[in-house]
Design a protein around this motif. Structure first.
Motif, PDB file in Angstrom:
ATOM      1  N   ALA A  83      52.460 -40.484 -53.895  1.00 27.96           N
ATOM      2  CA  ALA A  83      53.030 -41.052 -55.114  1.00 27.96           C
ATOM      3  C   ALA A  83      52.995 -42.585 -55.071  1.00 27.96           C
ATOM      4  O   ALA A  83      52.735 -43.238 -56.095  1.00 27.96           O
ATOM      5  N   TYR A  86      49.479 -43.828 -55.741  1.00 26.16           N
ATOM      6  CA  TYR A  86      49.157 -43.712 -57.164  1.00 26.16           C
ATOM      7  C   TYR A  86      49.898 -44.780 -57.976  1.00 26.16           C
ATOM      8  O   TYR A  86      49.329 -45.385 -58.890  1.00 26.16           O
ATOM      9  N   ALA A  87      51.163 -45.009 -57.622  1.00 26.02           N
ATOM     10  CA  ALA A  87      51.947 -46.022 -58.329  1.00 26.02           C
ATOM     11  C   ALA A  87      51.417 -47.427 -58.051  1.00 26.02           C
ATOM     12  O   ALA A  87      51.537 -48.322 -58.897  1.00 26.02           O
ATOM     13  N   TRP A  92      52.691 -47.997 -64.059  1.00 23.04           N
ATOM     14  CA  TRP A  92      53.647 -47.303 -64.918  1.00 23.04           C
ATOM     15  C   TRP A  92      54.286 -46.112 -64.204  1.00 23.04           C
ATOM     16  O   TRP A  92      55.385 -45.688 -64.561  1.00 23.04           O
ATOM     17  N   PHE A  93      53.608 -45.566 -63.184  1.00 23.10           N
ATOM     18  CA  PHE A  93      54.098 -44.361 -62.507  1.00 23.10           C
ATOM     19  C   PHE A  93      55.294 -44.650 -61.595  1.00 23.10           C
ATOM     20  O   PHE A  93      56.079 -43.757 -61.280  1.00 23.10           O
ATOM     21  N   PHE A  97      58.745 -41.955 -61.247  1.00 21.49           N
ATOM     22  CA  PHE A  97      58.918 -41.296 -59.944  1.00 21.49           C
ATOM     23  C   PHE A  97      60.102 -41.888 -59.188  1.00 21.49           C
ATOM     24  O   PHE A  97      60.858 -41.154 -58.541  1.00 21.49           O
TER      25      PHE A  97
END
Length: 256
Positions: A83, A86-87, A92-93, A97
Motif C-alpha cells: 500500500a 502504491y501511495a 491520492w491513495f 488507506f
C-alpha cells in the motif's frame, strides 16, 4: 465334617475375604511427588515449579505466541508495504488507506475480537485478522515516511545518472527508507506481542492462556512466569529487529 458344615465354612471364608477385594478395587492415586516449600507457601516465584512445568505449559504457549506474532507481522508488513509503494506513486491513495488503517488501530482489541467472532468464530483466523489490522497503520506510515523523506536532491542525482523511476525506487529510495521501515517494524512487533496475550479470550493458545488461567488462581508463579516470558519475547524481537536494521543500514551507525 458334614456337607452343611463345609458350606457354612465356605460362606464365612467368602465374607472374610470381601474387605481385601474392596481394597484391591479402590482407585489408585498417582504419586506426583512432594511440592517444594516455595509451592506450599505460594512464594512469589517458584523456579523449580516453573522449570518442571516448562515443557507442559510454558514452552508450547511461548511457541504458539511466537507463531501468532510472526504471522500477523509478516502479513501486515506485506499489505502495508504494498500500500505504501502504491501511495508513493499515487499520492491520492495515502489518505483513504491511512484513514482506514487509523480507524482499525483505534479499535479496542477486545471489541474487535467480539466483532469478528460472529463471522470467523473462535478461531486463529479471528485473532490473526485483528492482529494484522493493528499493524497496518504503523507499518504504512513508517514506510511512506521513509520514502517521502528522501531528499529531492538525491532523486535528481538519480535522474541525472539516467535511472528510471523504478530504479530510483529500488536503488535509492528504498535503501534510504530502511531505518524508518525497521523502526515501524519494531513498534508493530512489540505491539503485536502485547495484544496477542489478549487473544486467549478467543482461543486457548499463546502466553495469554496461562496468564488468563492464573488470574483465577492464588498461585503466583504461573502468572508471573507467563507474563515475564511475554516481556522477554518483546525485548527479544525488538533486539533482533534493531540488529537487522543496523546490518541493512550501516550508514546510520556511522552517523551515530
Amino acid at each position: 465334617m458334614s456337607a452343611a458344615a463345609l458350606s457354612a465354612a465356605s460362606a464365612a471364608s467368602g465374607l472374610l475375604s470381601a474387605p481385601a477385594a474392596v481394597t484391591a478395587a479402590s482407585p489408585v492415586i498417582p504419586d506426583y511427588g512432594d511440592a517444594s516449600q516455595c509451592v506450599q507457601n505460594n512464594g512469589l516465584f517458584c523456579g523449580d515449579w516453573f522449570v518442571q512445568q516448562w515443557p507442559v505449559i510454558f514452552a508450547p504457549a511461548l511457541l504458539s505466541h511466537i507463531m501468532m506474532t510472526l504471522i500477523a507481522v509478516v502479513i501486515g508488513f506485506i499489505i502495508a508495504f504494498a500500500a505504501a509503494l502504491y501511495a508513493h506513486r499515487m499520492q491520492w491513495f495515502a489518505g483513504p488507506f491511512g484513514a482506514v488503517s487509523a480507524f482499525l488501530y483505534t479499535l479496542p482489541p477486545l471489541a474487535l475480537f467480539q466483532l469478528l467472532v460472529p463471522i470467523t468464530g473462535l478461531t486463529l483466523l479471528t485473532v490473526e485478522i485483528a492482529l494484522v489490522a493493528f499493524t497496518l497503520m504503523i507499518l504504512f506510515r513508517a514506510t511512506i515516511a521513509g520514502l517521502n523523506n528522501v531528499s529531492p536532491d538525491v532523486r535528481r542525482a538519480g535522474v541525472g545518472m539516467g535511472l528510471t523511476r523504478g530504479q530510483i525506487l529500488r536503488r535509492i529510495e528504498l535503501p534510504l527508507a530502511i531505518p524508518s521501515i525497521i523502526s515501524g517494524l519494531r513498534i508493530a512487533t512489540v505491539l503485536t506481542v502485547s495484544i496477542a496475550t489478549i487473544a486467549a479470550f478467543v482461543i486457548d493458545t499463546g502466553l495469554g492462556s496461562p496468564i488468563l488461567k492464573a488470574i483465577s488462581s492464588p498461585f503466583n508463579t504461573q502468572f508471573i512466569g507467563a507474563g515475564a516470558l511475554a516481556v522477554l519475547l518483546a525485548f527479544a524481537f525488538d533486539g533482533v529487529l534493531a540488529l537487522l536494521g543496523r546490518l541493512l543500514s550501516p550508514w546510520t551507525k556511522a552517523r551515530a
